[in-house]
Design an enzyme around this catalytic site. Sequence first.
Site, short mmCIF file in Angstrom:
data_model
loop_
_atom_site.label_atom_id
_atom_site.label_comp_id
_atom_site.label_asym_id
_atom_site.label_seq_id
_atom_site.Cartn_x
_atom_site.Cartn_y
_atom_site.Cartn_z
CG HIS A 139 -38.36 -34.55 -3.53
ND1 HIS A 139 -38.58 -35.81 -3.07
CD2 HIS A 139 -37.06 -34.51 -3.93
CE1 HIS A 139 -37.48 -36.53 -3.20
NE2 HIS A 139 -36.55 -35.76 -3.71
CG HIS A 148 -36.05 -21.85 14.30
ND1 HIS A 148 -35.34 -21.02 15.13
CD2 HIS A 148 -35.89 -21.34 13.05
CE1 HIS A 148 -34.77 -20.06 14.40
NE2 HIS A 148 -35.09 -20.23 13.14
C1 LIG Z 1 -25.24 -27.43 19.54
C2 LIG Z 1 -25.34 -26.28 20.49
C3 LIG Z 1 -26.77 -26.13 20.99
C4 LIG Z 1 -24.40 -26.60 21.65
O1 LIG Z 1 -24.55 -25.71 22.69
P1 LIG Z 1 -23.97 -26.08 24.14
O2 LIG Z 1 -24.55 -27.35 24.64
O3 LIG Z 1 -24.14 -24.85 24.95
O4 LIG Z 1 -22.46 -26.43 23.85
P2 LIG Z 1 -21.16 -25.55 24.18
O5 LIG Z 1 -21.23 -24.24 23.49
O6 LIG Z 1 -20.96 -25.57 25.67
O7 LIG Z 1 -20.02 -26.41 23.49
C5 LIG Z 1 -19.67 -27.70 23.96
C6 LIG Z 1 -18.66 -28.28 23.00
O8 LIG Z 1 -19.32 -28.62 21.76
C7 LIG Z 1 -18.73 -27.90 20.67
N1 LIG Z 1 -19.85 -27.44 19.83
C8 LIG Z 1 -20.89 -26.68 20.19
N2 LIG Z 1 -21.72 -26.49 19.16
C9 LIG Z 1 -21.18 -27.15 18.12
C10 LIG Z 1 -21.58 -27.30 16.79
N3 LIG Z 1 -22.72 -26.75 16.33
N4 LIG Z 1 -20.81 -28.05 15.98
C11 LIG Z 1 -19.67 -28.60 16.42
N5 LIG Z 1 -19.22 -28.49 17.71
C12 LIG Z 1 -20.00 -27.75 18.52
C13 LIG Z 1 -18.00 -26.73 21.31
O9 LIG Z 1 -16.93 -26.29 20.51
C14 LIG Z 1 -17.54 -27.32 22.62
O10 LIG Z 1 -16.40 -28.12 22.37
P3 LIG Z 1 -15.19 -28.19 23.44
O11 LIG Z 1 -15.79 -28.75 24.68
O12 LIG Z 1 -14.22 -29.10 22.78
O13 LIG Z 1 -14.73 -26.80 23.59
C15 LIG Z 1 -24.97 -24.91 19.85
O14 LIG Z 1 -23.58 -24.74 19.68
C16 LIG Z 1 -25.62 -24.71 18.50
O15 LIG Z 1 -25.15 -25.15 17.45
N6 LIG Z 1 -26.79 -24.00 18.54
C17 LIG Z 1 -27.59 -23.70 17.36
C18 LIG Z 1 -27.63 -22.19 17.13
C19 LIG Z 1 -28.60 -21.81 16.04
O16 LIG Z 1 -29.07 -22.59 15.26
N7 LIG Z 1 -28.98 -20.54 16.03
C20 LIG Z 1 -29.99 -20.07 15.09
C21 LIG Z 1 -30.47 -18.71 15.46
S1 LIG Z 1 -31.61 -18.09 14.30
#
Ligand SMILES: CC(C)(COP(=O)(O)OP(=O)(O)OC[C@H]1O[C@@H](n2cnc3c(N)ncnc32)[C@H](O)[C@@H]1OP(=O)(O)O)[C@@H](O)C(=O)NCCC(=O)NCCS
Length: 210
Positions: A139, A148
Amino acid sequence: MCSKPVVILGNGGHAKVLIDLLLLQKKDIVGYSAPAEENNPYQLPYIGDDHDVVHKFNPEDIQLVNAIGSVTNTNTRKRIFNFFKSKGYSFLTVVHPSAVISPNAKLKEGAQIMAGAVVQASCLIGENTIVNTKASIDHDCKIGNHVHLAPGVTLSGSVWIGDETHVGTGATVIQNIRIGNHCLIGAGALVIRDIGDNKKAFGVPAREMR
Ligand SMILES: CC(C)(COP(=O)(O)OP(=O)(O)OC[C@H]1O[C@@H](n2cnc3c(N)ncnc32)[C@H](O)[C@@H]1OP(=O)(O)O)[C@@H](O)C(=O)NCCC(=O)NCCS
């Protein structure tokens, strides 16, 4: 009043899901636009690119469905929405029949409420915003434009989300939290404190990245 025929903008994964939804609702889909004629499992007519849509259809004769998905960045969806709005077109607001929407929730133009989503009382969902599969919004939440909320996001009551923010798959936000404009909240995050504009945060509990 009969609904107008629909043009789909895009041909990726989000487009497929929207086409399923529109076919379920027996909408008249006149075709899709994309940079190239590909990824067309439904054999819909290919219209061309965005400019071809403008050349071939008058704004008053059709409605558009913004089928551009966004994984972390909502810019392309916003740019396409604004481009067609500036030319006088309107966007269909799409609600899957399995979504539960409070009668006093307000959905703005082009909002897309996907399968299994829940939007509770007194919520506002902004223009061109996606509430994706099984997202749950309790709510009094106010969700901005071009947002998104990815699949499985859970917002407790009275959460505010700013414009152009992406909340990642399965993230959870506790009650009364405000998340700013242009933020990126990681998949699976647990947001327990307010987050300002232009921030990236993830983890349990969510922490802002420098
Ligand atoms: C948060 C996010 C944007 C990070 O992307 P990024 O900046 O490219 O980060 P990386 O993949 O390089 O990861 C960097 C570090 O953060 C950690 N990490 C990345 N995403 C994380 C998350 N969601 N939760 C916890 N840790 C996360 C990785 O394990 C990595 O850790 P390490 O350095 O110890 O190995 C991405 O992981 C994410 O969650 N995207 C959302 C995807 C989504 O919602 N998709 C929907 C499609 S419909």
